[in-house]
Design a protein around this motif. Sequence first.
Motif, mmCIF file in Angstrom:
data_model
loop_
_atom_site.group_PDB
_atom_site.id
_atom_site.type_symbol
_atom_site.label_atom_id
_atom_site.label_comp_id
_atom_site.label_asym_id
_atom_site.label_seq_id
_atom_site.Cartn_x
_atom_site.Cartn_y
_atom_site.Cartn_z
ATOM 1 N N ARG A 138 6.611 -9.218 34.497
ATOM 2 C CA ARG A 138 7.357 -9.131 33.241
ATOM 3 C C ARG A 138 8.139 -10.417 32.935
ATOM 4 O O ARG A 138 8.702 -11.050 33.827
ATOM 5 C CB ARG A 138 8.297 -7.923 33.247
ATOM 6 C CG ARG A 138 9.477 -8.036 34.184
ATOM 7 C CD ARG A 138 10.249 -6.717 34.283
ATOM 8 N NE ARG A 138 10.657 -6.233 32.984
ATOM 9 C CZ ARG A 138 11.853 -6.507 32.441
ATOM 10 N NH1 ARG A 138 12.711 -7.294 33.088
ATOM 11 N NH2 ARG A 138 12.167 -6.016 31.263
ATOM 12 N N ASP A 162 5.131 -10.274 28.381
ATOM 13 C CA ASP A 162 6.188 -9.529 27.691
ATOM 14 C C ASP A 162 6.984 -8.686 28.673
ATOM 15 O O ASP A 162 6.862 -8.842 29.894
ATOM 16 C CB ASP A 162 5.599 -8.683 26.575
ATOM 17 C CG ASP A 162 4.622 -7.635 27.097
ATOM 18 O OD1 ASP A 162 4.563 -7.403 28.329
ATOM 19 O OD2 ASP A 162 3.901 -7.030 26.269
ATOM 20 N N ILE A 194 0.726 -12.131 26.659
ATOM 21 C CA ILE A 194 0.993 -12.254 25.225
ATOM 22 C C ILE A 194 -0.168 -12.934 24.512
ATOM 23 O O ILE A 194 -0.519 -12.559 23.379
ATOM 24 C CB ILE A 194 2.311 -13.022 24.997
ATOM 25 C CG1 ILE A 194 3.492 -12.193 25.512
ATOM 26 C CG2 ILE A 194 2.508 -13.353 23.521
ATOM 27 C CD1 ILE A 194 4.836 -12.876 25.379
ATOM 28 N N MET A 243 5.170 -6.717 17.886
ATOM 29 C CA MET A 243 5.469 -7.557 19.044
ATOM 30 C C MET A 243 6.765 -8.327 18.840
ATOM 31 O O MET A 243 7.574 -8.456 19.782
ATOM 32 C CB MET A 243 4.306 -8.524 19.290
ATOM 33 C CG MET A 243 3.016 -7.839 19.732
ATOM 34 S SD MET A 243 1.588 -8.946 19.768
ATOM 35 C CE MET A 243 2.073 -10.050 21.102
ATOM 36 N N GLU A 251 9.656 -5.872 19.322
ATOM 37 C CA GLU A 251 9.901 -5.531 20.729
ATOM 38 C C GLU A 251 10.615 -6.640 21.485
ATOM 39 O O GLU A 251 11.202 -6.391 22.542
ATOM 40 C CB GLU A 251 8.568 -5.209 21.412
ATOM 41 C CG GLU A 251 7.903 -3.933 20.900
ATOM 42 C CD GLU A 251 6.509 -3.746 21.474
ATOM 43 O OE1 GLU A 251 5.987 -2.615 21.393
ATOM 44 O OE2 GLU A 251 5.935 -4.724 21.998
ATOM 45 N N SER A 252 10.562 -7.867 20.971
ATOM 46 C CA SER A 252 11.131 -9.012 21.689
ATOM 47 C C SER A 252 12.606 -9.230 21.394
ATOM 48 O O SER A 252 13.241 -10.063 22.039
ATOM 49 C CB SER A 252 10.360 -10.282 21.319
ATOM 50 O OG SER A 252 10.607 -10.639 19.962
ATOM 51 N N SER A 257 14.002 -15.217 26.617
ATOM 52 C CA SER A 257 12.536 -15.117 26.610
ATOM 53 C C SER A 257 12.016 -15.461 25.211
ATOM 54 O O SER A 257 11.438 -14.630 24.504
ATOM 55 C CB SER A 257 12.099 -13.702 27.019
ATOM 56 O OG SER A 257 12.597 -13.367 28.293
ATOM 57 N N TYR A 282 8.393 -14.701 23.778
ATOM 58 C CA TYR A 282 8.034 -13.326 23.448
ATOM 59 C C TYR A 282 7.909 -13.147 21.931
ATOM 60 O O TYR A 282 6.996 -12.482 21.435
ATOM 61 C CB TYR A 282 9.117 -12.406 24.022
ATOM 62 C CG TYR A 282 8.737 -10.953 24.184
ATOM 63 C CD1 TYR A 282 7.594 -10.420 23.585
ATOM 64 C CD2 TYR A 282 9.532 -10.097 24.937
ATOM 65 C CE1 TYR A 282 7.265 -9.096 23.739
ATOM 66 C CE2 TYR A 282 9.207 -8.759 25.095
ATOM 67 C CZ TYR A 282 8.074 -8.266 24.487
ATOM 68 O OH TYR A 282 7.744 -6.941 24.642
#
Length: 279
Positions: free
Chosen positions: A48, A61, A67, A231, A234-235, A242, A245
């Motif tokens: 992760r 991710d 990704i 996506m 979610e980041s 990160s 992401y």
Amino acid sequence: MLVLKKLLRDIPAVLGLVIILTVALLAIFAWQIAPHPEQIYGTNILRRLRPPSADHWMGTDALGRDIFSRVILGARSALIIALGVVGLSMLIGVPLGLYAGYSRGFGSSAVMRLADLFLAVPQLILALAVAQLLSRGLESAMIALSLTYWPFFTRTAYSETLRIRSSLFVEALEGLGASPLRIVALHILPNIAAPLIVRATIGMGFMILTAATLGFLGIGATPPSPEWGLMVAESRQYLPQSWWYAAFPGFAILLTVLGFNLLGDGLRDLVDPKLRRSR
């Protein structure tokens, strides 16, 4: 052939065409091109939030999924949305615009007032309202977007049909006894195809951006679908540490929308000589 030569001399339009063809190839051969297809839906907490590396070009991710592989597969969802929404919108909007532009009386006015009613509300707000009434998912997002985008095609078809309606060849066909359906389908529609194609090309980029917005707001695609807007959503809780992401799915949206807009601008310059001369 002459139109193609003129288009190929337009560097931005050629760049847009190259981007679109690249995205299309990625969408068609997504499972073959993705370096880690097994990591598109699977999870591995030990991997992760790894930064970009030789093994994971765009990092991983929060669930350890690659990704880069998910972005490639997300191209398929983006093009399905663009083609599906624009196609359905044209199927609804173009016949209504042809009817309103060629006919006279109450029916023509009713169609255009209905289109004006839809255009009076910002499309994203209207799409959000329609999507909320439907079940969550990619299909619901496509239906919501189609039901809010058809007036743009109706307006384009209406204005172009009005222009062609007063031409001498249309009056000659009417004098020869040709039916309205024959005149509209075989003579008016081919003459207004060019501006409709331009509208469709630009609309595809706009639909990708709007669908990504719906996914970001949690109304479009559902997890674990590799959809670009989802996506990015979610980041959010992992920024700015990160950064990859959100950056790479966001860049995919930017590049694809840019490609459709560049190609659409090039096609518009070909369709409108006055605009081309002024530029």
